[in-house]
Design a protein around this motif. Sequence first.
Motif, PDB file in Angstrom:
ATOM      1  N   ASP A 147      27.968  17.396 -46.238  1.00 23.86           N
ATOM      2  CA  ASP A 147      27.739  17.497 -47.688  1.00 23.86           C
ATOM      3  C   ASP A 147      26.668  18.549 -47.992  1.00 23.86           C
ATOM      4  O   ASP A 147      26.805  19.329 -48.939  1.00 23.86           O
TER       5      ASP A 147
ATOM      6  N   SER B  70      28.408  12.908 -42.139  1.00 21.80           N
ATOM      7  CA  SER B  70      28.914  13.148 -43.489  1.00 21.80           C
ATOM      8  C   SER B  70      27.834  13.772 -44.369  1.00 21.80           C
ATOM      9  O   SER B  70      28.113  14.666 -45.153  1.00 21.80           O
ATOM     10  N   ASP B  71      26.597  13.297 -44.230  1.00 23.57           N
ATOM     11  CA  ASP B  71      25.492  13.847 -45.010  1.00 23.57           C
ATOM     12  C   ASP B  71      25.262  15.318 -44.644  1.00 23.57           C
ATOM     13  O   ASP B  71      25.030  16.148 -45.514  1.00 23.57           O
TER      14      ASP B  71
END
Length: 168
Positions: free
Chosen positions: A6, A2-3
């Motif tokens: 992002d 997810s990081d």
Amino acid sequence: MSDFLDQVEACVPALRRYARALTRNFDLADDLVQDCLERAIARRGLFRPTGPVRAWLFTILLNLYRNALRSSRRRGEQVDIDSVPDFATPAPQPGHIALAEMARAIEKLPAEQKEALLLVALEGLPYQEAADILQIPIGTLMSRLGRARAALRVLTGAPAEPHLRTVK
């Protein structure tokens, strides 16, 4: 994961800006960014967090652009119907003329100078990060920038060194 996504998402506007400056065509630029993002996400396992995701993405985008450029040279030049001027259109304002003149001058630069100039001038990247993206020493980057700026002054008819002019 997810990081990573992002970080990739945060880079999209800069990637689009750089792609548009390289291609001077919104559709081609969007395709280039799409291909870049697709490749980055599919190969995220190859990313080693020794540097920023941004530099890795710009490197992917630049390599895709260079590959497409080589491929298009083999196929020949295509004319975009939207780029053909409409003679019924009134002349643009003087500011637009200057910008168009600068864009035409940038297009005449050799590819390595154009790529360096756009990374530093358009994207505002630090010299070291731009050199890393282009995979060249920082001195080579600075040399390419100097030659690009000098060529732009000649192509646009600007004074050789505007900050050194003497007042009479």
